[in-house]
Design an enzyme around this catalytic site. Structure first.
Site, mmCIF file in Angstrom:
data_model
loop_
_atom_site.group_PDB
_atom_site.id
_atom_site.type_symbol
_atom_site.label_atom_id
_atom_site.label_comp_id
_atom_site.label_asym_id
_atom_site.label_seq_id
_atom_site.Cartn_x
_atom_site.Cartn_y
_atom_site.Cartn_z
ATOM 1 N N CYS A 1 0.824 -1.210 0.000
ATOM 2 C CA CYS A 1 0.000 0.000 0.000
ATOM 3 C C CYS A 1 0.864 1.269 0.000
ATOM 4 C CB CYS A 1 -0.979 -0.028 1.170
ATOM 5 S SG CYS A 1 -2.350 1.148 0.989
ATOM 6 N N HIS B 1 -3.672 -5.368 0.648
ATOM 7 C CA HIS B 1 -3.158 -5.688 1.980
ATOM 8 C C HIS B 1 -3.049 -7.200 2.206
ATOM 9 C CE1 HIS B 1 -3.015 -1.664 3.852
ATOM 10 N NE2 HIS B 1 -3.948 -1.388 2.957
ATOM 11 N N GLU C 1 -1.285 -8.736 4.254
ATOM 12 C CA GLU C 1 -1.065 -9.075 5.663
ATOM 13 C C GLU C 1 -2.365 -9.348 6.415
ATOM 14 O OE1 GLU C 1 -2.118 -4.773 5.827
ATOM 15 O OE2 GLU C 1 -0.998 -6.068 4.457
#
Length: 245
Positions: A112, A218, A220
């Site tokens: 990001c 994202h 994660e």
């Protein structure tokens, strides 16, 4: 037998905690690195001091540039746009980490804000706010009224481009791409790895580098369940482990 886990340096961001300035990293990034076999360490902005950074890079095996509440300072890419959510110390550290990774071949994964830093480092530019650009229509921003676990779920598809590093994964995927800044002009030497259906650049790589990839979404968040997230972190830690093989 001693198993050496690669050391992954994670860039920290400025936060206010109980009214005091702090350096912080969201736990999800730490957990993702740990889950895939990395040994995460957190770098405060003071690591940007040249002597500190050169010393640190001798023991680090990979770099993770995280997403953040803040945005890249417009002055970094020649924009006059007013930006309230800045972290210029984070910018300074990230740009030095990118320079170190480019020079040494150290694996780097950018998420990001990290992708945006990566693009600007290679002389690319950003749209300060994609909502001000005609033609973009995908839901690239979360619904802030929804619970966090809902906000960060996949919202649109990305089309993975042939001949890139992500092409071995597949042709397209549903991702949780949530951001305000977005790539305008792609940086020099960077390959566009994935695009949203509205044409917004969603992933980039430095093809001449062993492993330097930036993604706008994202990975994660669903690192242990989402197949593309698994692919990204597995590859990242694999390349970071090469120093010890």
């Amino acid at each position: 037998m001693l198993i050496i886990r690669p050391i992954i340096a994670i860039v920290s961001c400025h936060k206010m905690v109980d009214g005091q300035p702090a350096q912080a990293v969201y736990q999800k990034y730490i957990d993702a690195v740990q889950h895939y076999g990395g040994n995460p360490i957190l770098l405060p902005y003071t690591a940007a001091e040249s002597v500190n950074l050169e010393a640190l890079m001798t023991v680090v095996d990979g770099i993770l540039l995280t997403g953040s509440y803040s945005n890249v300072a417009p002055m970094r890419y020649g924009a006059s746009h007013s930006e309230e959510k800045q972290d210029v110390n984070r910018d300074a550290l990230s740009f030095k980490l990118l320079a170190s990774a480019e020079r040494s071949g150290m694996p780097l994964l950018a998420v990001c804000r990290g992708l945006q830093e990566m693009n600007v480092y290679f002389d690319g530019t950003l749209h300060p706010d994609w909502r001000e650009v005609e033609g973009f229509y995908e839901p690239h921003l979360e619904d802030s009224t929804a619970p966090l676990e809902v906000q960060y779920q996949p919202v649109h598809d990305v089309l993975i481009q042939p001949d890139g590093r992500l092409a071995t994964f597949g042709d397209e995927w549903h991702v949780n791409s949530l951001h305000k800044q977005a790539i305008n002009e792609v940086g020099k030497g960077l390959f566009v790895e994935a695009l949203a259906r509205d044409g917004l650049v969603e992933a980039i790589s430095l093809m001449k580098h062993p492993f330097m990839i930036g993604v706008q979404w994202h990975p994660e968040l669903n690192y242990a369940k989402d197949d593309l997230s698994k692919f990204l972190f597995t590859e990242f830690i694999h390349y970071a482990s090469q120093k010890h093989s």
